[in-house]
Write a protein that holds these residues in place. Structure first.
Motif, mmCIF file in Angstrom:
data_model
loop_
_atom_site.group_PDB
_atom_site.id
_atom_site.type_symbol
_atom_site.label_atom_id
_atom_site.label_comp_id
_atom_site.label_asym_id
_atom_site.label_seq_id
_atom_site.Cartn_x
_atom_site.Cartn_y
_atom_site.Cartn_z
ATOM 1 N N SER A 177 -26.484 25.131 39.422
ATOM 2 C CA SER A 177 -27.201 25.083 40.693
ATOM 3 C C SER A 177 -26.455 25.898 41.738
ATOM 4 O O SER A 177 -25.253 26.175 41.610
ATOM 5 N N ASP A 178 -27.149 26.274 42.780
ATOM 6 C CA ASP A 178 -26.500 27.008 43.865
ATOM 7 C C ASP A 178 -25.332 26.226 44.460
ATOM 8 O O ASP A 178 -24.251 26.798 44.681
ATOM 9 N N PRO A 179 -25.495 24.901 44.736
ATOM 10 C CA PRO A 179 -24.342 24.168 45.267
ATOM 11 C C PRO A 179 -23.131 24.195 44.343
ATOM 12 O O PRO A 179 -21.993 24.315 44.815
ATOM 13 N N GLN A 180 -23.351 24.101 43.027
ATOM 14 C CA GLN A 180 -22.213 24.133 42.109
ATOM 15 C C GLN A 180 -21.497 25.475 42.162
ATOM 16 O O GLN A 180 -20.270 25.538 42.249
ATOM 17 N N THR A 184 -17.783 25.994 43.658
ATOM 18 C CA THR A 184 -16.765 26.430 42.699
ATOM 19 C C THR A 184 -16.081 27.706 43.152
ATOM 20 O O THR A 184 -14.850 27.816 43.126
ATOM 21 N N ILE A 185 -16.851 28.702 43.586
ATOM 22 C CA ILE A 185 -16.262 29.976 43.981
ATOM 23 C C ILE A 185 -15.391 29.801 45.222
ATOM 24 O O ILE A 185 -14.264 30.312 45.296
ATOM 25 N N ARG A 186 -15.868 29.064 46.204
ATOM 26 C CA ARG A 186 -15.061 28.836 47.408
ATOM 27 C C ARG A 186 -13.801 28.040 47.080
ATOM 28 O O ARG A 186 -12.720 28.318 47.608
ATOM 29 N N HIS A 187 -13.945 27.048 46.225
ATOM 30 C CA HIS A 187 -12.809 26.209 45.819
ATOM 31 C C HIS A 187 -11.739 27.052 45.117
ATOM 32 O O HIS A 187 -10.551 26.976 45.450
ATOM 33 N N GLU A 188 -12.148 27.875 44.156
ATOM 34 C CA GLU A 188 -11.184 28.685 43.411
ATOM 35 C C GLU A 188 -10.568 29.769 44.297
ATOM 36 O O GLU A 188 -9.381 30.095 44.160
ATOM 37 N N LEU A 189 -11.342 30.336 45.213
ATOM 38 C CA LEU A 189 -10.758 31.280 46.165
ATOM 39 C C LEU A 189 -9.696 30.582 47.014
ATOM 40 O O LEU A 189 -8.645 31.162 47.317
ATOM 41 N N GLY A 190 -9.962 29.331 47.396
ATOM 42 C CA GLY A 190 -8.965 28.579 48.140
ATOM 43 C C GLY A 190 -7.665 28.453 47.365
ATOM 44 O O GLY A 190 -6.573 28.618 47.926
#
Length: 332
Positions: A177-180, A184-190
């Motif tokens: 889904s878009d939320p996932q 995920t991308i923002r979390h891993e970039l963090g």
């Protein structure tokens, strides 16, 4: 026989960190896992085409671009026309990948349907591998959606009955889904910017899972919760990055000498050693470096949790042991 019932929540391992029982955790970030040496060049590598999903590459690269812009905008909020937090996104299409110079990439992002290792399929929707020496990171984002289930196991020790609840993640055959994907991308970039996970206590995590409150951080220790359908980079995340680098951007960070990766000691560690000796448990040591060392907790960790749950060792001793285990995983 009457048993006392004790509930133990599973310690979950990601690529570089562990989650501790809520009674031993306080709200806040785990220690930084990486410090970039300068404003990063982020290389997003278009995934191979997948017959099940049309325009998969466009989707992944677009979501990554939105995530990078989101981080950049929030880091530079209030700085007007003179932003100090810079990052450059380079999209690498399929036809340019064979001849591309990847040495200029500080953060490299790949996209795969799900982990190749079956064991990782139970716990990862994305993973970041930091390299503290080079100041670079590699990210893999998994683009299949996930469903959640819970497995239960129990055992008796003396007159105490233990129950362990393990959240189990299963990949579906559908696109995430878009939320996932966005989370995920923002979390891993963090993570690639240096952030560890953000730990909350059990009650707060339950409310977030039930949709009763918003996550306080994009770095929440649960990568995909049950009831939340949106995730945001928050002021908590921005403030933590500025605590790591200062307020002037990535360029202001000056590298410091790396800490030793073995024989880590803590000021209050001696009391733990006495407790373990009394329980005939050998002194904890960090596992030797290996390809899989980032993914495996020291074997003695589960015993520590059982001793703590039974009241055989103190909260302070168990907390020290888990901090030590976390440092083992982070440094190997």
């Amino acid at each position: 026989m009457v048993f006392q019932k004790v509930i133990i929540f599973l310690i979950i391992v990601s690529a570089f960190s562990i989650y501790v029982p809520s009674s031993l955790a306080t709200d806040g970030f785990e220690p930084p896992i990486l410090k970039l040496l300068h404003s990063p060049t982020i290389c997003a590598i278009e995934p191979p085409s997948d017959s099940n999903f049309t325009k998969l590459g466009d989707k992944m690269l677009s979501e990554t671009e939105y995530a990078v812009l989101d981080w950049k905008a929030k880091l530079n909020q209030g700085q007007g026309r003179h932003p100090t937090w810079n990052m450059t996104l380079v999209k690498i299409p399929l036809d340019q990948q064979s001849g591309f110079n990847y040495s200029k990439c500080d953060i490299t992002i790949n996209y795969e349907p799900k982990p190749k290792d079956p064991n990782l399929q139970l716990r990862e929707v994305g993973v970041t591998y930091p390299n503290a020496t080079s100041g670079k990171a590699k990210i893999t984002v998994y683009y299949l959606g996930v469903n959640w289930d819970v497995k239960y196991s129990s055992w008796n020790s003396g007159n105490i009955h233990y129950t362990q609840y393990t959240p189990v993640m299963q990949f579906t055959g559908f696109l995430a889904s878009d939320p996932q994907l966005q989370e995920t991308i923002r979390h891993e970039l963090g993570h690639s910017f240096g952030l560890g996970h953000y730990i909350v206590n059990e009650g707060v995590l339950y409310d977030i899972n039930m949709g009763k409150r918003d996550p306080p951080s994009i770095m929440l220790q649960s990568e995909m919760t049950y009831g939340v359908n949106h995730y945001d980079i928050t002021t908590v995340d921005i403030n933590e990055i500025k605590q790591i680098y200062g307020s002037g951007g990535f360029e202001t960070y000056k590298p410091v000498q790396n800490l030793p990766t073995q024989n880590i000691k803590m000021p209050s560690y001696d009391s733990l050693l006495v407790e373990l000796k009394n329980k005939n448990l050998s002194t904890p040591t960090c596992p030797s470096n290996s390809v899989n060392s980032k993914l495996v907790l020291p074997q003695w960790t589960s015993k520590i949790i059982k001793f703590w749950a039974a009241g055989s060792i103190t909260d302070e001793g168990a907390s020290n042991a888990l901090m030590y285990a976390r440092q083992c995983v982070a440094n190997n």
